[in-house]
Design an enzyme around this catalytic site. Sequence first.
Site, short mmCIF file in Angstrom:
data_model
loop_
_atom_site.label_atom_id
_atom_site.label_comp_id
_atom_site.label_asym_id
_atom_site.label_seq_id
_atom_site.Cartn_x
_atom_site.Cartn_y
_atom_site.Cartn_z
N SER A 157 1.40 4.34 15.38
CA SER A 157 2.50 5.24 15.00
C SER A 157 3.84 4.82 15.60
CB SER A 157 2.20 6.69 15.39
OG SER A 157 1.07 7.16 14.70
N GLY A 158 3.92 3.58 16.07
CA GLY A 158 5.22 3.07 16.51
C GLY A 158 5.35 2.78 17.99
N GLY A 165 -1.49 1.28 10.48
CA GLY A 165 -0.97 1.75 11.75
C GLY A 165 -1.27 0.86 12.94
N TYR A 189 2.83 10.37 0.43
CA TYR A 189 3.99 9.92 1.18
C TYR A 189 5.29 10.43 0.56
CZ TYR A 189 0.58 6.57 3.05
OH TYR A 189 -0.53 5.98 3.62
N ASP A 217 0.84 -1.20 0.00
CA ASP A 217 0.00 0.00 0.00
C ASP A 217 0.87 1.24 0.00
OD1 ASP A 217 -2.72 1.38 0.55
OD2 ASP A 217 -1.36 2.21 2.06
N LYS A 240 -3.56 5.80 -3.50
CA LYS A 240 -4.60 6.71 -3.05
C LYS A 240 -4.77 7.89 -3.99
CE LYS A 240 -3.45 5.25 1.61
NZ LYS A 240 -2.17 4.58 1.29
#
Length: 338
Positions: free
Chosen positions: A240-241, A236, A52, A47, A78
């Site tokens: 976000s990590g 996600g 980005y 994706d 997108k």
Amino acid sequence: MRIREALLAGPLGFGTAPLGNMYRDIPEDEALATVDAAWDAGTRFFDTAPFYGAGLAEIRLGKALSRRPRADYVLSSKVGRLILDEVEDPSGRDHGDKGDIFKHGRPNKIVPDYSADGTMKSIEDSLKRMQVDHIDFVWVHDIAQDFYGDRWLAMFETARTGAFRALSKLRDEGVIKGWGLGVNKVEPVELLLGLTEATPDATLLAGRYTLLDHELALQRLMPAAQRKKVDIVIGGPYSSGVLAGGRHFEYGAVPPAIATKVEKISALCAEYKIPIKAAALHFSLAHPASAAVIPGASKPGRILEDHSALRTRIPAEFWQALRKKGLVAAEAPLPIDR
């Protein structure tokens, strides 16, 4: 087509936002090696998005996949933003709640456009950047409050009469397999699912069905998607990590309450000797509406961790303890409920 019917190698995909130099300037060879590692590990769903890094992620992904047969993988991108030849200062862009996450990306100007013509232009540009002849699934990107504030409903209306109709036509003609939204908020998806004229096939929902944030999606969105047979792709999954040892939650600093919850989940994972990534991925996929999960990565080693995490066998006792301690919503489906 439902995305679960199109997947070629299981539900684990690769979200390429990091390849757009998200948060840091990623060396070209490292970015390409990450895609190669995903392929070698068995990933066949990728994706990406023009947003980005102002096209950088698409360019890098296309370059890395150019040696692979196009029929051997599923590709989604997108629409909603056009990348121009004109340049601008990346640090001066207004990305709403997302701040300057792509300040290290290309300097090309980014212009929102959710019209039918803009949608067709965006797809054409993406095909050129990735050097491919087709995209399988197309998401209408970020028509939500986190990017546009109170203007998001106006953006949604433009997309309803523009992008939605254009993508439905492409789907019905067999040019793409399906379409939906690609958002970080629950509300736009609920609005889409309530429309009578739009018939999406799937939707990419980022950050809203994770171990740390799933209560709102559970209330109406996930049940509605299940009833309407609109697949949900979970973006996600590590919030976000922060669920993978990172320093970000919702693209910003980690709030104390979230840090405390992560500590509790981490302690439980340590008790049962499982990686927290495994708990995160298995939880996101446990809901019947979930069809795929696409964690992002910018290093080859992270890809291997993701695949290992999905293969991890998690004891039923872990899920029972997670629920008993109130670390997930009581009504959230867990793997032990199947």
